[in-house]
Design a protein around this motif. Structure first.
Motif, PDB file in Angstrom:
ATOM      1  N   ARG A  22       0.592  -0.991   0.253  1.00 47.89           N
ATOM      2  CA  ARG A  22      -0.210   0.027  -0.112  1.00 47.89           C
ATOM      3  C   ARG A  22       0.730   0.833   0.156  1.00 47.89           C
ATOM      4  N   GLY A  23       1.792   1.404   0.771  1.00 40.66           N
ATOM      5  CA  GLY A  23       2.720   1.952   0.881  1.00 40.66           C
ATOM      6  C   GLY A  23       3.458   3.120  -0.402  1.00 40.66           C
ATOM      7  N   GLY A  32       2.795   6.460  -2.676  1.00 46.81           N
ATOM      8  CA  GLY A  32       4.498   6.849  -2.829  1.00 46.81           C
ATOM      9  C   GLY A  32       4.424   6.969  -3.792  1.00 46.81           C
ATOM     10  N   TRP A  90       8.850   7.482   2.190  1.00 47.94           N
ATOM     11  CA  TRP A  90       8.515   7.364   2.707  1.00 47.94           C
ATOM     12  C   TRP A  90       7.345   6.703   2.907  1.00 47.94           C
ATOM     13  N   GLY A  91       6.746   6.200   1.546  1.00 54.58           N
ATOM     14  CA  GLY A  91       5.799   5.097   1.016  1.00 54.58           C
ATOM     15  C   GLY A  91       6.415   3.961   1.928  1.00 54.58           C
ATOM     16  N   SER A 106       6.968   3.476   4.744  1.00 55.95           N
ATOM     17  CA  SER A 106       5.885   3.411   5.766  1.00 55.95           C
ATOM     18  C   SER A 106       5.707   2.131   5.687  1.00 55.95           C
ATOM     19  N   ASP A 107       5.480   1.126   4.445  1.00 57.74           N
ATOM     20  CA  ASP A 107       5.388  -0.556   4.285  1.00 57.74           C
ATOM     21  C   ASP A 107       5.702  -1.009   5.004  1.00 57.74           C
ATOM     22  N   SER A 135       5.345   2.462   9.409  1.00 59.01           N
ATOM     23  CA  SER A 135       4.274   3.399   9.614  1.00 59.01           C
ATOM     24  C   SER A 135       5.090   4.545  10.966  1.00 59.01           C
ATOM     25  N   LEU A 190       1.927  10.529   4.140  1.00 55.79           N
ATOM     26  CA  LEU A 190       1.906   8.856   3.669  1.00 55.79           C
ATOM     27  C   LEU A 190       2.214   8.033   4.730  1.00 55.79           C
ATOM     28  N   GLY A 191       2.514   8.472   5.731  1.00 58.93           N
ATOM     29  CA  GLY A 191       2.604   7.693   6.867  1.00 58.93           C
ATOM     30  C   GLY A 191       1.346   7.642   7.468  1.00 58.93           C
ATOM     31  N   THR A 207      -0.909   5.217   5.980  1.00 55.39           N
ATOM     32  CA  THR A 207      -0.312   3.787   5.759  1.00 55.39           C
ATOM     33  C   THR A 207      -1.219   3.164   7.004  1.00 55.39           C
ATOM     34  N   GLN A 231       2.515  -2.801  11.212  1.00 57.43           N
ATOM     35  CA  GLN A 231       3.047  -3.700   9.686  1.00 57.43           C
ATOM     36  C   GLN A 231       3.219  -5.132  10.630  1.00 57.43           C
TER      37      GLN A 231
END
Length: 447
Positions: free
Chosen positions: A179-180, A184, A317-318, A321-322, A325, A374-375, A378, A444
Motif C-alpha cells: 500500500r505505501g 508513494g 516515505w511510502g 511506511s510499508d 508507519s 503517507l505515514g 498507511t 505492519q
C-alpha cells in the motif's frame, strides 16, 4: 490475423504490461504479496495496483494544479476579489474535505463496492475544476469569486467522499505490504508533473493567467479520467453493516474513542502534526520584503518547492511506511521540528533572508509534510480492518478538520507575539507528536 486473434493479442500485451509494472514494484518483496486480502482480490492485484497508481497520480496532479493556498489565491487576487474572499479559500477546502466525513461514512458503508463512491467523487471534483475556469473566464469579478468559492465547497465535499472510500477500497484491493509503495509511487510521479508546471509558471513563456486557467481545465480533465479509470478496479464486495442514519452512525463512530486507545493516540499524533500543513505561510512571511523572500513567494517557486520535496521523498516515505508507519510518523515530526526550530533561530540571528536559507528550510518542512501524509494514511489503513476502516478514517478526518479550523489561533499568536512565537509553538507540537508516536503499535507486523 482475425479480429478475435488481434483482440486476444492486445489483451495479452496489456496483461504483460500490467504484470511488468507490478513486478517492478514488488521486486524486493519476499513473496508476502497477499497476506491480508482475499484470494480473489489477490488474483487481481497486479491490475489493481496499476489502476490505483494511474488514478491516484491523475488526481494528485489535479490537486497540484488547483492548490487553493497558491493557485486559487493568486487567481482570486488577479480577479480583484477581496482579501476576505481569498481568506476563505483554505478553510473551505480543508474543513469541507474533512468535516463531512463523520456523517458520510455511514452512507458509504451501505455500499458493498465503495469504488463507485470514489468514481462519483472524482467526477464531481473534475466538473467543479472546469466550472472554476469557466467562472473566471465569463463572469464578472465579484460573481466569479463567489462562484469559485461555491464550487470549491462542492469540490471539498466530493473530496471527503473520495477520502473515506479510497482508504477502504485500497485496504480491500491491495495487500498490506504494497500500500505505501503504491501511493508513494503515485505521489512521486504526480510531483514530477507539478514540477514541470511550476517551471512553466516561472518561465514567463506564457501569460500566467492563461497557464492558471489552462491548469484548472487540465485538472478537471484529469479528475474525470481518473473517475473513468477507477471503474475498472476489481473490488470484492465488503461488509455493509453500519450504514444508516448519519447522526446514529456518527455517535457510534465517536464511541471508538472510548474503545480504541490506539486510535486516540493516532489522532493525537496526527492532530499535533497539522503544524506541518499550517507553517509554510508563516515561514514565507518571516522572509520579509527581501529579494529572496519575494522570489520564494512567487507562484511558480512555491509550487516548485512543494512538488520537488514530494518527488524526492514520497516513494521513500511510502516504502518506509510499508515497513513501519510508526517510525515514519516519528521521523516526520522530528524533521518538521528541526525545520521550524531552525527557522526561529535563523530569524533571531537575522540570517533567514540570506540566499538559500529560507528555501532550504521550507524544503525540509515539505519533506516532513509528505512523510506525515503517507505515514498517517498507511498507519490508519493498516491499524484498521475491513469492517471498521471507513469509520476510523471518517472519525479521524472529522476531528482533524475541527483542529484545522481552530488553527486560526496561530494568526492571533502571530498578531500579538510575533511570527517567531508561532514557529516555537509549532516546533513544540511536532516534538510532542514524535514523543506520542513512540507509543503507537507496529501495525505492519503480521498478526
Amino acid at each position: 490475423m482475425t479480429e478475435s486473434s488481434k483482440a486476444q493479442s492486445n489483451s495479452n500485451e496489456t496483461a504483460s504490461t500490467l504484470e511488468a509494472v507490478y513486478q517492478s514494484l514488488t521486486s524486493e518483496d519476499d513473496g508476502r504479496v497477499c497476506k491480508d486480502i482475499p484470494e480473489a482480490a489477490c488474483r487481481h492485484q497486479p491490475q489493481n495496483v496499476v489502476t490505483h497508481v494511474i488514478s491516484l497520480t491523475s488526481t494528485k496532479v489535479a490537486d497540484g494544479l488547483i492548490d487553493p493556498k497558491l493557485i486559487l489565491s493568486w487567481l482570486l487576487s488577479v480577479l480583484g476579489a477581496s482579501s476576505f474572499m481569498v481568506g476563505l479559500l483554505v478553510p473551505i477546502r480543508e474543513a469541507g474535505a474533512l468535516l463531512p466525513q463523520l456523517f458520510t461514512a455511514g452512507a458509504l458503508r451501505s455500499m458493498p463496492q465503495r469504488k463507485w463512491a470514489w468514481v462519483v467523487g472524482s467526477f464531481v471534483q473534475g466538473a467543479c475544476a472546469i466550472g472554476m475556469a469557466l467562472s473566471a473566464l465569463f463572469l464578472a469579478p465579484d460573481f466569479a469569486g463567489w462562484s469559485i468559492l461555491g464550487l470549491l465547497a462542492v469540490l471539498a465535499v466530493a473530496r471527503s467522499v473520495c477520502s473515506v472510500s479510497y482508504k477502504d477500497v485500497l485496504g480491500k484491493t491491495v495487500s498490506k505490504s504494497m500500500r505505501g509503495r503504491t501511493t508513494g509511487l503515485a505521489a512521486s510521479i504526480a510531483a514530477g508533473a507539478v514540477i514541470a508546471y511550476a517551471l512553466l509558471l516561472s518561465s514567463g513563456w506564457l501569460e500566467r493567467q492563461i497557464l492558471v486557467l489552462g491548469g484548472l481545465l487540465v485538472a478537471g480533465a484529469l479528475w474525470i479520467f481518473a473517475s473513468v479509470m477507477f471503474t475498472s478496479l476489481a473490488e470484492e464486495k465488503g461488509a455493509t453493516e453500519g450504514g444508516g442514519n448519519p447522526l446514529t452512525v456518527a455517535r457510534e463512530n465517536l464511541s471508538l474513542l472510548v474503545r480504541d486507545k490506539q486510535l486516540v493516540r493516532f489522532i493525537a499524533v496526527r492532530g499535533l502534526l497539522i503544524a506541518t500543513a499550517l507553517a509554510p505561510p508563516f515561514m514565507v512571511t518571516l522572509g520579509g520584503e527581501s529579494g529572496v523572500a519575494n522570489g520564494l513567494s512567487g507562484l511558480g517557486s512555491l509550487v516548485l518547492a512543494s512538488a520537488l520535496a514530494s518527488l524526492l521523498s514520497s516513494y521513500v516515505w511510502g516504502h518506509l511506511s510499508d515497513q513501519s508507519s510508526r517510525r515514519v510518523l516519528i521521523y516526520s515530526g522530528l524533521f518538521a521540528a528541526l525545520a521550524l526550530a531552525m527557522t526561529a533561530i535563523f530569524d533571531w540571528q537575522n540570517v533567514l533572508r540570506e540566499f538559500i536559507v529560507l528555501p532550504a528550510l521550507l524544503f525540509i518542512l515539505m519533506i516532513a509534510y509528505h512523510g506525515v501524509r503517507l505515514g498517517r494514511s498507511t498507519h490508519l489503513v493498516d491499524m484498521a480492518d475491513a469492517d471498521n476502516r471507513a469509520a476510523y478514517t471518517a472519525l479521524s478526518n472529522t476531528i482533524i478538520g475541527l483542529l484545522l479550523l481552530a488553527g486560526a489561533v496561530f494568526s492571533v499568536i502571530a498578531e500579538y507575539f510575533g511570527l517567531r512565537a508561532v514557529m516555537i509553538v509549532m516546533t513544540i507540537m511536532c516534538l510532542l507528536s514524535s514523543w506520542i508516536a513512540v507509543g503507537l503499535q507496529e501495525v505492519q507486523q503480521e498478526k
